[in-house]
Design a protein around this motif. Structure first.
Motif, mmCIF file in Angstrom:
data_model
loop_
_atom_site.group_PDB
_atom_site.id
_atom_site.type_symbol
_atom_site.label_atom_id
_atom_site.label_comp_id
_atom_site.label_asym_id
_atom_site.label_seq_id
_atom_site.Cartn_x
_atom_site.Cartn_y
_atom_site.Cartn_z
ATOM 1 N N ILE A 195 0.844 -1.200 0.000
ATOM 2 C CA ILE A 195 0.000 0.000 0.000
ATOM 3 C C ILE A 195 0.879 1.249 0.000
ATOM 4 C CG2 ILE A 195 -1.691 1.316 1.368
ATOM 5 C CD1 ILE A 195 -2.897 -1.165 0.068
ATOM 6 N N MET A 227 -6.125 9.138 -1.720
ATOM 7 C CA MET A 227 -6.645 8.012 -0.936
ATOM 8 C C MET A 227 -7.646 7.171 -1.743
ATOM 9 S SD MET A 227 -9.469 8.363 1.865
ATOM 10 C CE MET A 227 -10.610 8.253 0.558
ATOM 11 N N GLU A 228 -8.485 7.862 -2.494
ATOM 12 C CA GLU A 228 -9.492 7.149 -3.280
ATOM 13 C C GLU A 228 -8.858 6.408 -4.464
ATOM 14 O OE1 GLU A 228 -12.775 9.534 -4.823
ATOM 15 O OE2 GLU A 228 -14.102 7.909 -4.246
ATOM 16 N N ASP A 270 -7.058 3.241 -3.205
ATOM 17 C CA ASP A 270 -7.944 2.101 -2.957
ATOM 18 C C ASP A 270 -8.370 1.451 -4.275
ATOM 19 O OD1 ASP A 270 -9.615 0.339 -1.423
ATOM 20 O OD2 ASP A 270 -11.333 1.520 -2.092
ATOM 21 N N HIS A 271 -8.613 2.279 -5.279
ATOM 22 C CA HIS A 271 -9.024 1.760 -6.589
ATOM 23 C C HIS A 271 -7.925 0.878 -7.182
ATOM 24 C CE1 HIS A 271 -11.596 2.131 -10.235
ATOM 25 N NE2 HIS A 271 -10.465 1.737 -10.805
ATOM 26 N N ALA A 319 -5.324 -0.453 -5.625
ATOM 27 C CA ALA A 319 -5.031 -1.600 -4.762
ATOM 28 C C ALA A 319 -6.044 -2.729 -4.984
ATOM 29 C CB ALA A 319 -5.041 -1.158 -3.305
ATOM 30 N N THR A 320 -7.329 -2.382 -5.066
ATOM 31 C CA THR A 320 -8.352 -3.410 -5.270
ATOM 32 C C THR A 320 -8.176 -4.093 -6.624
ATOM 33 O OG1 THR A 320 -9.804 -1.903 -4.087
ATOM 34 C CG2 THR A 320 -10.827 -3.849 -5.009
ATOM 35 N N ALA A 321 -7.894 -3.274 -7.652
ATOM 36 C CA ALA A 321 -7.708 -3.838 -8.991
ATOM 37 C C ALA A 321 -6.488 -4.752 -9.023
ATOM 38 C CB ALA A 321 -7.554 -2.710 -10.000
ATOM 39 N N GLU A 343 -5.125 -6.372 -6.486
ATOM 40 C CA GLU A 343 -5.446 -7.597 -5.729
ATOM 41 C C GLU A 343 -6.182 -8.601 -6.612
ATOM 42 O OE1 GLU A 343 -5.919 -5.966 -1.124
ATOM 43 O OE2 GLU A 343 -7.708 -6.290 -2.333
ATOM 44 N N GLN A 344 -7.148 -8.096 -7.357
ATOM 45 C CA GLN A 344 -7.931 -8.997 -8.215
ATOM 46 C C GLN A 344 -7.087 -9.585 -9.325
ATOM 47 O OE1 GLN A 344 -11.818 -7.779 -9.244
ATOM 48 N NE2 GLN A 344 -12.357 -7.885 -7.093
ATOM 49 N N TYR A 355 -0.979 -3.549 -14.574
ATOM 50 C CA TYR A 355 -2.220 -2.771 -14.427
ATOM 51 C C TYR A 355 -1.971 -1.307 -14.781
ATOM 52 C CZ TYR A 355 -6.316 -0.503 -12.504
ATOM 53 O OH TYR A 355 -7.444 0.273 -12.372
ATOM 54 N N ASN A 359 -3.718 1.288 -17.377
ATOM 55 C CA ASN A 359 -4.707 2.189 -16.761
ATOM 56 C C ASN A 359 -4.193 3.515 -16.212
ATOM 57 O OD1 ASN A 359 -7.259 0.502 -16.807
ATOM 58 N ND2 ASN A 359 -5.768 -0.911 -15.928
ATOM 59 N N GLU A 402 -5.853 6.788 -17.464
ATOM 60 C CA GLU A 402 -7.253 6.918 -17.060
ATOM 61 C C GLU A 402 -7.364 7.240 -15.568
ATOM 62 O OE1 GLU A 402 -10.889 7.454 -18.037
ATOM 63 O OE2 GLU A 402 -9.531 6.738 -19.591
ATOM 64 N N ILE A 403 -6.548 6.545 -14.754
ATOM 65 C CA ILE A 403 -6.572 6.767 -13.305
ATOM 66 C C ILE A 403 -6.189 8.210 -12.986
ATOM 67 C CG2 ILE A 403 -5.396 6.185 -11.124
ATOM 68 C CD1 ILE A 403 -6.930 3.818 -11.792
ATOM 69 N N LYS A 451 -6.474 10.797 -14.616
ATOM 70 C CA LYS A 451 -7.406 11.827 -15.089
ATOM 71 C C LYS A 451 -8.122 12.493 -13.920
ATOM 72 C CE LYS A 451 -8.843 10.602 -19.756
ATOM 73 N NZ LYS A 451 -9.880 9.908 -20.508
ATOM 74 N N TYR A 479 -14.430 1.365 -7.220
ATOM 75 C CA TYR A 479 -14.055 0.185 -7.998
ATOM 76 C C TYR A 479 -15.225 -0.791 -8.108
ATOM 77 C CZ TYR A 479 -11.370 -3.838 -9.581
ATOM 78 O OH TYR A 479 -10.906 -4.907 -10.316
ATOM 79 N N GLU A 494 -12.495 5.070 -15.098
ATOM 80 C CA GLU A 494 -12.209 5.801 -13.856
ATOM 81 C C GLU A 494 -12.295 7.305 -14.088
ATOM 82 O OE1 GLU A 494 -10.411 3.518 -15.205
ATOM 83 O OE2 GLU A 494 -9.974 1.921 -13.765
ATOM 84 N N ARG A 529 -5.859 0.099 4.144
ATOM 85 C CA ARG A 529 -6.069 1.358 3.415
ATOM 86 C C ARG A 529 -7.461 1.907 3.719
ATOM 87 N NH1 ARG A 529 -6.099 -2.974 -0.437
ATOM 88 N NH2 ARG A 529 -8.120 -3.212 -1.432
#
Lengths: 206, 111
Positions: A8, A27-28, A31-32, A34-36, A38-39, A55, A59, A62-63, A65, B28, B46, B72
């Protein structure tokens, strides 16, 4: 597969280095991502760095942006503030200010070297200084949610240059000083309300 | 769906509808849910999702809860009371729009 605290931290530093300066935005995003990641690790059975790299290659643009580099001028905030100005209670305050200036000659309370125009200017500058102190000293972290409100001060500054120009020796009309006093008072009320809201929001970040 | 221009105007309504069904969601999760429901046809990027969420939040239609999840912080969104009322209007509007588009695109099927 859950990410470790080090993972993290790694993503956070990566975003910081990509100029994501506002804590709430970062922060947001963190999390986005990190979750992606992880998957991705789970679906493709790969390790963190590999998943993160592949990833971000796809991305990152786009992230990022969603990043904001400076509060600047936000149309939403301006519209929100205008809506606030049109609330019945605020209109009542505006009318009271007008009646007050119509009956009291405020210029009498000021001298030639320090006019009422100067007084309004000083208030505006004080608000700007307060903003810097509040962000840099009190908050420490930068939050987009609250900094964007200050974009309004820029608008007032330009309005002031236009209507209350210091080089113009004419006394401003009652209507002009009413408008500025109204804007500044409304701004103070609006700002206080937003800070109150922000404080409840900020508490959740700890 | 390649032409993302087509759903852009309905993005806010899609988000609000999902939040009404799910209670609360994070960014997400919303992108994944939309992908899942539409079997991968609709992909919310996003760059479009977060500005839309922040605008709805600023307009007082969404409320935010921040929680610590797996090392987090996670920002959850849910409808406010105002948002719930607004959602009903927007859904009706969208349905009307879909009906009109259907009449134009496929006049025989319409009534």
């Amino acid at each position: 597969m859950k990410l470790t605290a080090e993972n993290i931290q790694f993503i956070d530093s990566y975003l910081k280095n990509s100029n994501v300066i506002y804590y709430d935005i970062r922060m947001e995003m963190l999390d986005h991502v990190a979750t992606a990641v992880e998957q991705k690790m789970e679906a493709e059975n790969i390790d963190f760095y590999e998943a993160f790299k592949s990833y971000m290659v796809v991305n990152k643009r786009e992230i990022l942006k969603g990043n904001k580099l400076w509060p600047g001028f936000s149309k939403d905030i301006l519209l929100n503030f205008l809506k606030f100005l049109l609330q019945p209670i605020m209109i009542l305050i505006g009318v009271s200010i007008y009646v007050f200036y119509k009956n009291v000659e405020v210029a009498n309370y000021f001298s030639e070297s320090f006019t009422f125009k100067d007084f309004l200017f000083v208030i505006l500058i004080s608000l700007a200084i307060f903003k810097i102190v509040y962000f840099r000293v009190v908050l420490k972290q930068r939050f987009y949610m609250i900094e964007k409100i200050f974009g309004l001060l820029n608008v007032f500054y330009y309005l002031q240059m236009f209507f209350l120009n210091q080089r113009n020796n004419e006394t401003p009309s009652v209507f002009t000083i009413t408008m500025f006093s109204y804007l500044l008072i409304a701004y103070l009320i609006y700002f206080t309300k937003q800070v109150y809201k922000f404080n409840t929001y900020k508490k959740q970040f700890v | 769906m390649k032409n993302s221009q087509l759903y852009k105007g309905s993005l806010n309504t899609i988000i609000m509808k999902l939040l009404e069904e799910q209670g609360r969601m994070y960014g997400y999760e919303i992108t994944q849910k939309v992908k899942e429901i539409t079997k991968g046809e609709l992909n919310i990027t996003e760059g479009a999702l977060y500005p839309a969420l922040h605008k709805l939040e600023a307009d007082g239609l969404l409320d935010v809860e921040v929680e610590k999840v797996d090392n987090r912080l996670r920002k959850y969104y849910k409808l406010t009371e105002k948002g719930t009322t607004e959602n009903v209007n927007r859904l009706a509007e969208l349905e009307e729009f879909i009906k009109n588009i259907q009449t134009i695109v496929n006049p025989k099927l319409s009534y």
